[in-house]
Design an enzyme around this catalytic site. Sequence first.
Site, PDB file in Angstrom:
ATOM      1  N   ASN A  10       0.842  -0.936  -0.029  1.00  0.00           N
ATOM      2  CA  ASN A  10      -0.041  -0.121  -0.160  1.00  0.00           C
ATOM      3  C   ASN A  10       1.077   1.181   0.043  1.00  0.00           C
ATOM      4  O   ASN A  10       1.489   1.421   1.153  1.00  0.00           O
ATOM      5  CB  ASN A  10      -0.901  -0.039   1.194  1.00  0.00           C
ATOM      6  CG  ASN A  10      -1.791   1.186   1.442  1.00  0.00           C
ATOM      7  OD1 ASN A  10      -1.905   2.048   0.587  1.00  0.00           O
ATOM      8  ND2 ASN A  10      -2.406   1.264   2.733  1.00  0.00           N
ATOM      9  N   TRP A  11       0.903   1.790  -1.022  1.00  0.00           N
ATOM     10  CA  TRP A  11       1.810   2.943  -1.279  1.00  0.00           C
ATOM     11  C   TRP A  11       1.452   4.347  -0.632  1.00  0.00           C
ATOM     12  O   TRP A  11       2.004   5.187  -0.259  1.00  0.00           O
ATOM     13  CB  TRP A  11       2.079   3.363  -2.568  1.00  0.00           C
ATOM     14  CG  TRP A  11       2.929   2.340  -3.578  1.00  0.00           C
ATOM     15  CD1 TRP A  11       2.936   1.065  -3.041  1.00  0.00           C
ATOM     16  CD2 TRP A  11       3.274   2.433  -5.043  1.00  0.00           C
ATOM     17  NE1 TRP A  11       3.925   0.392  -4.111  1.00  0.00           N
ATOM     18  CE2 TRP A  11       3.850   1.195  -5.356  1.00  0.00           C
ATOM     19  CE3 TRP A  11       3.279   3.612  -5.905  1.00  0.00           C
ATOM     20  CZ2 TRP A  11       4.240   1.133  -6.832  1.00  0.00           C
ATOM     21  CZ3 TRP A  11       3.514   3.056  -7.139  1.00  0.00           C
ATOM     22  CH2 TRP A  11       4.335   1.975  -7.482  1.00  0.00           C
ATOM     23  N   LYS A  12       0.074   4.279  -0.344  1.00  0.00           N
ATOM     24  CA  LYS A  12      -0.640   5.551   0.529  1.00  0.00           C
ATOM     25  C   LYS A  12      -0.461   6.740  -0.586  1.00  0.00           C
ATOM     26  O   LYS A  12      -0.331   6.491  -1.635  1.00  0.00           O
ATOM     27  CB  LYS A  12       0.060   5.826   1.899  1.00  0.00           C
ATOM     28  CG  LYS A  12      -0.027   4.286   2.762  1.00  0.00           C
ATOM     29  CD  LYS A  12       0.124   4.560   4.248  1.00  0.00           C
ATOM     30  CE  LYS A  12      -0.012   3.228   4.933  1.00  0.00           C
ATOM     31  NZ  LYS A  12       0.131   3.447   6.260  1.00  0.00           N
ATOM     32  N   HIS A  98      -9.043   1.137   5.621  1.00  0.00           N
ATOM     33  CA  HIS A  98      -7.773   1.351   6.275  1.00  0.00           C
ATOM     34  C   HIS A  98      -8.207   2.366   7.580  1.00  0.00           C
ATOM     35  O   HIS A  98      -8.945   3.216   7.290  1.00  0.00           O
ATOM     36  CB  HIS A  98      -6.953   1.836   5.182  1.00  0.00           C
ATOM     37  CG  HIS A  98      -5.594   1.890   5.715  1.00  0.00           C
ATOM     38  ND1 HIS A  98      -4.957   2.910   6.550  1.00  0.00           N
ATOM     39  CD2 HIS A  98      -4.517   0.887   5.490  1.00  0.00           C
ATOM     40  CE1 HIS A  98      -3.767   2.530   6.816  1.00  0.00           C
ATOM     41  NE2 HIS A  98      -3.253   1.449   6.111  1.00  0.00           N
ATOM     42  N   GLU A 100      -6.322   4.778   8.281  1.00  0.00           N
ATOM     43  CA  GLU A 100      -6.211   6.283   7.755  1.00  0.00           C
ATOM     44  C   GLU A 100      -7.630   6.651   7.350  1.00  0.00           C
ATOM     45  O   GLU A 100      -7.776   7.951   7.352  1.00  0.00           O
ATOM     46  CB  GLU A 100      -4.954   6.459   6.993  1.00  0.00           C
ATOM     47  CG  GLU A 100      -3.736   6.105   7.891  1.00  0.00           C
ATOM     48  CD  GLU A 100      -2.778   5.412   7.038  1.00  0.00           C
ATOM     49  OE1 GLU A 100      -2.834   5.577   5.827  1.00  0.00           O
ATOM     50  OE2 GLU A 100      -1.668   4.869   7.573  1.00  0.00           O
ATOM     51  N   GLU A 170      -4.642  -4.798  10.767  1.00  0.00           N
ATOM     52  CA  GLU A 170      -3.505  -3.882  10.976  1.00  0.00           C
ATOM     53  C   GLU A 170      -3.661  -3.043  12.302  1.00  0.00           C
ATOM     54  O   GLU A 170      -4.509  -2.030  12.408  1.00  0.00           O
ATOM     55  CB  GLU A 170      -3.485  -2.681   9.797  1.00  0.00           C
ATOM     56  CG  GLU A 170      -3.446  -3.404   8.587  1.00  0.00           C
ATOM     57  CD  GLU A 170      -2.910  -2.340   7.614  1.00  0.00           C
ATOM     58  OE1 GLU A 170      -1.927  -2.580   6.902  1.00  0.00           O
ATOM     59  OE2 GLU A 170      -3.537  -1.238   7.242  1.00  0.00           O
ATOM     60  N   GLY A 176       3.314   2.318  10.935  1.00  0.00           N
ATOM     61  CA  GLY A 176       4.177   3.507  10.612  1.00  0.00           C
ATOM     62  C   GLY A 176       4.969   3.751  11.794  1.00  0.00           C
ATOM     63  O   GLY A 176       5.530   5.006  11.969  1.00  0.00           O
ATOM     64  N   SER A 216       4.242  -2.049  10.185  1.00  0.00           N
ATOM     65  CA  SER A 216       5.725  -2.130  10.304  1.00  0.00           C
ATOM     66  C   SER A 216       6.280  -3.320  10.110  1.00  0.00           C
ATOM     67  O   SER A 216       7.279  -4.069  10.728  1.00  0.00           O
ATOM     68  CB  SER A 216       5.981  -1.786  11.782  1.00  0.00           C
ATOM     69  OG  SER A 216       5.827  -0.272  12.208  1.00  0.00           O
ATOM     70  N   GLY A 237       3.197  -1.152   4.202  1.00  0.00           N
ATOM     71  CA  GLY A 237       3.287   0.154   4.227  1.00  0.00           C
ATOM     72  C   GLY A 237       4.656   0.849   3.476  1.00  0.00           C
ATOM     73  O   GLY A 237       5.210   0.666   2.422  1.00  0.00           O
ATOM     74  N   GLY A 238       5.260   1.448   4.712  1.00  0.00           N
ATOM     75  CA  GLY A 238       6.542   2.029   4.426  1.00  0.00           C
ATOM     76  C   GLY A 238       7.529   0.978   3.504  1.00  0.00           C
ATOM     77  O   GLY A 238       8.340   1.584   2.560  1.00  0.00           O
TER      78      GLY A 238
HETATM   79  P1  13P Z   1       3.405   0.431   7.826  1.00  0.00           P
HETATM   80  O1  13P Z   1       4.053  -0.664   7.157  1.00  0.00           O
HETATM   81  O2  13P Z   1       4.093   1.595   7.295  1.00  0.00           O
HETATM   82  O3  13P Z   1       3.437   0.521   9.132  1.00  0.00           O
HETATM   83  O4  13P Z   1       2.126   0.578   7.212  1.00  0.00           O
HETATM   84  C1  13P Z   1       1.211  -0.452   7.118  1.00  0.00           C
HETATM   85  C2  13P Z   1      -0.219  -0.090   6.448  1.00  0.00           C
HETATM   86  O5  13P Z   1      -0.604   0.973   6.780  1.00  0.00           O
HETATM   87  C3  13P Z   1      -0.422  -0.690   5.266  1.00  0.00           C
HETATM   88  O6  13P Z   1      -1.612  -0.539   4.763  1.00  0.00           O
END
Ligand code: 13P
Length: 253
Positions: A10-12, A98, A100, A170, A176, A216, A237-238
Amino acid sequence: MTRKKIVAGNWKMNKNLFEGKQLVSDILESGLELRDDQEVIIAPPFTSLELAASQLKDSKNIFLAAQNCHQEASGAYTGEISAEMLKGLGVRYVILGHSERRQYFGEGDALLAQKTDIVLKNGMKVIFCCGEPLQIREAGTQNTYIQTQIEQGLFHLTEAEFKNIVIAYEPIWAIGTGLTASDEQAQEMHAHIRSLVAAKYGDAIAEATSILYGGSCKPSNAAGLFSCPDVDGGLIGGAALVAQDFVGIIKAR
Ligand code: 13P
């Protein structure tokens, strides 16, 4: 029953068109060899979907996801993107729920149930996210918190519809932050989620449902998490923004 082992990136809100093109090329050129039961999913921003679709057109088990869509079919919703538009680009999955989206855009369970319906109606699949905030984990009430999210967002679906759902657990405190759920915490919650699905839809569907962990996740902790019997992969994510790390996580699966 072997369920799909999935690693999704997920590149956000990261990567412009050129950076995204480079990242997809780097992943494709990394010499990944995927087993038949393995899927890789890439979820770039809307602006990169079309280009990424053209880059992925010859890949057998690397698929495209969108990070959101609107709940209505079409109409006067300035700035929004419909499920049908995504379908037309070759998108196979839509990430919904998600934390967010829930936190910054006020998306609640009823809206997510509507979004789930329109994605399925358009022949795509849903990666449905759930996860508890830190204070819920500290209070020890995470199981009922997750149960509510899943019941409200998904349990109106028929059995046939539910077969198109991937669940991503998650925990918000792990997103993050560098704080990962331990292998035991992930396994415990994933088993709980699978038991909820079994109680509603039966054992066969529960056993076939892929449940991903997110928060993470990195090459260094992926193998441990993915070796848990109910953890079927990750939503990253990251670490999905760096080809080498993303590929490292895929290889751990
Ligand atoms: P991180 O891997 O950056 O913690 O993010 C996880 C995430 O929200 C994937 O959707």
